[in-house]
Design a protein around this motif. Sequence first.
Motif, PDB file in Angstrom:
ATOM      1  N   PRO A  14       0.857  -1.557   0.358  1.00  0.00           N
ATOM      2  CA  PRO A  14      -0.181  -0.140   0.015  1.00  0.00           C
ATOM      3  C   PRO A  14       0.895   1.069  -0.260  1.00  0.00           C
ATOM      4  O   PRO A  14       1.855   1.632   1.493  1.00  0.00           O
ATOM      5  CB  PRO A  14      -0.732  -0.202   1.139  1.00  0.00           C
ATOM      6  N   GLU A  15       0.533   2.100  -1.116  1.00  0.00           N
ATOM      7  CA  GLU A  15       2.326   3.010  -0.907  1.00  0.00           C
ATOM      8  C   GLU A  15       1.457   4.120  -0.905  1.00  0.00           C
ATOM      9  O   GLU A  15       2.230   4.954  -0.268  1.00  0.00           O
ATOM     10  CB  GLU A  15       1.844   3.928  -2.651  1.00  0.00           C
ATOM     11  N   THR A  16      -0.213   4.338  -0.123  1.00  0.00           N
ATOM     12  CA  THR A  16      -0.945   5.333   0.923  1.00  0.00           C
ATOM     13  C   THR A  16      -0.580   4.920   2.039  1.00  0.00           C
ATOM     14  O   THR A  16      -0.812   3.825   2.570  1.00  0.00           O
ATOM     15  CB  THR A  16      -1.674   5.691   0.409  1.00  0.00           C
ATOM     16  N   ASN A  17      -0.561   5.836   3.277  1.00  0.00           N
ATOM     17  CA  ASN A  17      -0.423   5.487   4.463  1.00  0.00           C
ATOM     18  C   ASN A  17      -2.022   5.517   5.319  1.00  0.00           C
ATOM     19  O   ASN A  17      -2.269   6.106   5.786  1.00  0.00           O
ATOM     20  CB  ASN A  17       0.168   5.963   5.275  1.00  0.00           C
ATOM     21  N   HIS A  18      -3.038   4.656   4.852  1.00  0.00           N
ATOM     22  CA  HIS A  18      -3.926   4.001   5.475  1.00  0.00           C
ATOM     23  C   HIS A  18      -3.726   3.656   6.812  1.00  0.00           C
ATOM     24  O   HIS A  18      -2.559   3.441   7.353  1.00  0.00           O
ATOM     25  CB  HIS A  18      -4.461   3.330   4.585  1.00  0.00           C
ATOM     26  N   SER A  19      -4.761   4.308   8.182  1.00  0.00           N
ATOM     27  CA  SER A  19      -4.488   3.871   8.419  1.00  0.00           C
ATOM     28  C   SER A  19      -5.153   1.993   8.863  1.00  0.00           C
ATOM     29  O   SER A  19      -6.362   1.561   8.231  1.00  0.00           O
ATOM     30  CB  SER A  19      -6.516   4.166   9.908  1.00  0.00           C
ATOM     31  N   GLY A  20      -4.301   1.727   9.058  1.00  0.00           N
ATOM     32  CA  GLY A  20      -4.298  -0.170  10.040  1.00  0.00           C
ATOM     33  C   GLY A  20      -3.538  -0.829   8.309  1.00  0.00           C
ATOM     34  O   GLY A  20      -3.233  -2.039   8.477  1.00  0.00           O
ATOM     35  N   LEU A  21      -2.988   0.523   7.971  1.00  0.00           N
ATOM     36  CA  LEU A  21      -1.999  -0.747   6.860  1.00  0.00           C
ATOM     37  C   LEU A  21      -0.887   0.141   7.053  1.00  0.00           C
ATOM     38  O   LEU A  21       0.049  -0.101   6.522  1.00  0.00           O
ATOM     39  CB  LEU A  21      -2.592  -0.377   5.361  1.00  0.00           C
ATOM     40  N   LEU A  22      -0.038   0.639   7.997  1.00  0.00           N
ATOM     41  CA  LEU A  22      -0.049   1.160   8.335  1.00  0.00           C
ATOM     42  C   LEU A  22       1.541   0.453   8.524  1.00  0.00           C
ATOM     43  O   LEU A  22       3.004   0.271   7.410  1.00  0.00           O
ATOM     44  CB  LEU A  22       0.575   1.365   9.745  1.00  0.00           C
ATOM     45  N   ILE A  23       1.915  -0.738   8.721  1.00  0.00           N
ATOM     46  CA  ILE A  23       2.874  -1.419   9.103  1.00  0.00           C
ATOM     47  C   ILE A  23       3.306  -1.595   8.108  1.00  0.00           C
ATOM     48  O   ILE A  23       4.510  -2.049   7.202  1.00  0.00           O
ATOM     49  CB  ILE A  23       2.990  -2.337   9.637  1.00  0.00           C
ATOM     50  N   GLU A  24       2.375  -2.174   6.842  1.00  0.00           N
ATOM     51  CA  GLU A  24       2.842  -2.453   5.506  1.00  0.00           C
ATOM     52  C   GLU A  24       3.461  -1.707   4.563  1.00  0.00           C
ATOM     53  O   GLU A  24       4.197  -1.678   4.014  1.00  0.00           O
ATOM     54  CB  GLU A  24       1.358  -3.043   4.560  1.00  0.00           C
ATOM     55  N   HIS A  25       2.921  -1.032   5.156  1.00  0.00           N
ATOM     56  CA  HIS A  25       3.444   0.657   3.765  1.00  0.00           C
ATOM     57  C   HIS A  25       4.382   0.846   4.121  1.00  0.00           C
ATOM     58  O   HIS A  25       5.657   0.703   3.676  1.00  0.00           O
ATOM     59  CB  HIS A  25       1.951   2.411   4.613  1.00  0.00           C
ATOM     60  N   LEU A  26       4.595   0.795   5.554  1.00  0.00           N
ATOM     61  CA  LEU A  26       6.194   0.752   6.132  1.00  0.00           C
ATOM     62  C   LEU A  26       7.197  -0.196   5.345  1.00  0.00           C
ATOM     63  O   LEU A  26       7.904   0.246   4.934  1.00  0.00           O
ATOM     64  CB  LEU A  26       6.633   0.656   7.884  1.00  0.00           C
ATOM     65  N   LEU A  30       7.940  -8.995  -4.429  1.00  0.00           N
ATOM     66  CA  LEU A  30       8.521  -8.600  -2.593  1.00  0.00           C
ATOM     67  C   LEU A  30       7.463  -8.895  -1.814  1.00  0.00           C
ATOM     68  O   LEU A  30       6.435  -7.728  -2.446  1.00  0.00           O
ATOM     69  CB  LEU A  30       9.247  -8.226  -2.115  1.00  0.00           C
ATOM     70  N   PHE A  31       6.470  -9.784  -0.847  1.00  0.00           N
ATOM     71  CA  PHE A  31       5.248  -8.298  -0.122  1.00  0.00           C
ATOM     72  C   PHE A  31       5.255  -8.260   0.803  1.00  0.00           C
ATOM     73  O   PHE A  31       7.068  -9.241   1.524  1.00  0.00           O
ATOM     74  CB  PHE A  31       4.164 -10.047  -0.560  1.00  0.00           C
ATOM     75  N   THR A  32       4.517  -7.744   1.776  1.00  0.00           N
ATOM     76  CA  THR A  32       4.689  -6.939   2.312  1.00  0.00           C
ATOM     77  C   THR A  32       3.575  -7.601   3.761  1.00  0.00           C
ATOM     78  O   THR A  32       4.138  -7.435   4.888  1.00  0.00           O
ATOM     79  CB  THR A  32       4.253  -5.633   2.626  1.00  0.00           C
ATOM     80  N   SER A  33       3.650  -8.977   3.522  1.00  0.00           N
ATOM     81  CA  SER A  33       3.171  -9.762   4.473  1.00  0.00           C
ATOM     82  C   SER A  33       2.834 -11.465   4.286  1.00  0.00           C
ATOM     83  O   SER A  33       3.039 -11.451   2.829  1.00  0.00           O
ATOM     84  CB  SER A  33       1.888  -9.674   5.417  1.00  0.00           C
ATOM     85  N   ASP A  34       2.865 -12.250   5.065  1.00  0.00           N
ATOM     86  CA  ASP A  34       2.683 -13.752   4.434  1.00  0.00           C
ATOM     87  C   ASP A  34       1.274 -14.199   3.803  1.00  0.00           C
ATOM     88  O   ASP A  34       1.557 -14.858   3.192  1.00  0.00           O
ATOM     89  CB  ASP A  34       3.565 -14.689   5.598  1.00  0.00           C
ATOM     90  N   MET A  35       0.711 -13.484   4.013  1.00  0.00           N
ATOM     91  CA  MET A  35      -0.507 -13.720   3.908  1.00  0.00           C
ATOM     92  C   MET A  35      -0.745 -13.673   2.325  1.00  0.00           C
ATOM     93  O   MET A  35      -1.633 -13.909   1.342  1.00  0.00           O
ATOM     94  CB  MET A  35      -2.204 -13.259   4.420  1.00  0.00           C
ATOM     95  N   LYS A  36      -0.024 -11.855   2.318  1.00  0.00           N
ATOM     96  CA  LYS A  36      -0.052 -11.494   0.955  1.00  0.00           C
ATOM     97  C   LYS A  36       0.827 -12.701  -0.265  1.00  0.00           C
ATOM     98  O   LYS A  36       0.327 -13.165  -1.231  1.00  0.00           O
ATOM     99  CB  LYS A  36       0.569 -10.043   0.737  1.00  0.00           C
TER     100      LYS A  36
END
Lengths: 358, 358
Positions: free
Chosen positions: B204-216, B265-271
């Motif tokens: 997620p290239e924009t920092n939505h609430s809740g997706l903060l960590i993956e954005h980071l 490269l993905f930002t979580s194992d579920m992804k």
Amino acid sequence: MDRLAEKKNDDARPASAWSKVTMSDVAREANVSTATVSRFLDGMVPVLEPTRAKVMEAIKKTGYIRNEAATRLARGTSDTVGLLIRDPNNPYYGILHSELQLGAAEHKLHLLTVASPPGFNPMTENFGLRRLLEQRVGGILVATGTIAPDELSSFVRDVPTVVLGRPEEHPTLNTVSLDEVANAQLIVDAVLARGHQDIVVTFPETNHSGLLIEHLRGTWLTRHLREAGANVITVDTPSLSSADIESTHRQVIDLVRDEKVTAALFTSDMKLLGFLKAAQEAGIRVPEDVSATGFDGLLPGTELLGLATVRLPVEALARRGMEIIHEEMVSDARLPVRHESLVGSFLPGRTLAVRLPQ
Amino acid sequence: MDRLAEKKNDDARPASAWSKVTMSDVAREANVSTATVSRFLDGMVPVLEPTRAKVMEAIKKTGYIRNEAATRLARGTSDTVGLLIRDPNNPYYGILHSELQLGAAEHKLHLLTVASPPGFNPMTENFGLRRLLEQRVGGILVATGTIAPDELSSFVRDVPTVVLGRPEEHPTLNTVSLDEVANAQLIVDAVLARGHQDIVVTFPETNHSGLLIEHLRGTWLTRHLREAGANVITVDTPSLSSADIESTHRQVIDLVRDEKVTAALFTSDMKLLGFLKAAQEAGIRVPEDVSATGFDGLLPGTELLGLATVRLPVEALARRGMEIIHEEMVSDARLPVRHESLVGSFLPGRTLAVRLPQ
DNA sequence: TTGTACGCGTTATCAA
DNA sequence: TTGATAACGCGTACAA
């Protein structure tokens, strides 16, 4: 006189370095009695608007937070439900916990959770139970496989209790259980419907503590299959040790190579996952060479992985458990003991296929 | 006079249909004072043997269980640590919860957990926090991504607090965080070491609430890669909706088909798991056609599935958090605020391979 | 509508 | 070593 008289008990309670604001601090600040503050907090008794404003202001200013220990002591009851779960690091308990939290909110109840450390130590689970009772929660939900209702019943004479998920009834304890017999039937029906007749079932054949559920599942899978006239081979998985697991995989793979079976049934999705990996390494394709089923449907990614399994009705379990507790808590008479049983649903997945002719 | 005088307040408190045995019931039964019973229970003050025996007997006979609310009220402190977690139905919180339970036991502390219902509602999380404070727990562990330290600090002036896992420091709050910058570097190092130069990063290239960590994570993966001179393409996954997810998969698969990238490269194992499935359906092999990495290492079966990922150091997080809380609780002075940061470890798995020449 | 005063179950202080 | 008794903070008749 400046600091010494600031609060009458400033030096009488040096136990903690952290300050505590009490209700009388708020009352003094707002020039009202503590009773008024209490009533304002309770919300059930009307309070005049100017007073409300003063009290609100005082609460904000002092940063007051109500002491729930004192509240419970004074009230004698509490709208908090205690939950005893085993290992939070387990999808089953995770979902259960999550759903119970939701259910509690719906009934305007609070949920307080105590987890017993992992491992199958009944002692530590009794500790957890005791701690819940010490909190004088209004009701208790027991969701731990290992603590037997018989042991439980002596503890919880004095508080509404529901045992969740244990395949066992008890004359004085409410239970909402998972119907493993029917769940096993779901798997068996699906497997037979796809034409399989030669089937291997893998499970702990002796009833070790902690493997009770899987033992039960395996036993019923086998029984249902045999009653339907299928040809069943069982493979014992006596423990969770990797040696036992590997030996199990070898035996199953040999059976597949020898064309003795066309389907392999496992008693948990983790077990199925383990077999899937072993099969892949052995060059055996699922479901082309052999169909395989699991049990649980709770692993994150179950659908992604395409596991053929029974999805345990954890949400319904949570909902019913909370409903029963709620009813008992609002009723001032003791209700008759209830026993309910819940059946899951079959997930077809992609690891179970129609048996090819020949 | 039989039933009416049995307990002096038999009809004075009809609030609950459930009986409560108090300490004075025990004292009367044992012919001692409540003070003696209390001392016996406490165990820190010597009690004569004959008295001990009488009290023990009386406790057993009456089935007495201490009222922790009254204890806390009288003592003013408690050795219970409150834990606020978000969604128990999430492997990360599950492991954390489990490990904290273990750590609490080691420090002879009790752990009381409140879960905020799923969803990203800061309001309900504040409710959970308030409930913990109302319990007058001796310390608070906050393990929920969404509640910002700034908000927190006004609440918890009066009790030792540690914020767990949030990638953020605060002047007055202890924090033990996960070093996502270093974690991203671990992935990047592993990918580059295997010769990959053309890489797609999905996040997620924009920092939505809740997706903060993956954005980071995505941001740092990209930055590290570019700093190392790699050729990076980014694909935005703005939300968790299946439409967005599928569109992401399509884009990545197209890039692979066009031989524009050799690693995803993905930002979580579920992804990662989701991509693995999509790739399989599209006839793309991992890692033969494309390498892929995830993030977390917490999914049950991660090793079985062979995911290449960073294992978050959740156990260490729990251990340090509990240690800090414990130190603050036993110390009667306020300790300096601490900030610590933990790095995970790379799991090679089987979805990341050496890039073939050409 | 608000205030006074007692009780909730336990701990801790002080005498005995 | 034990017993009486005053807190602890809040809810709730009862009175005003």
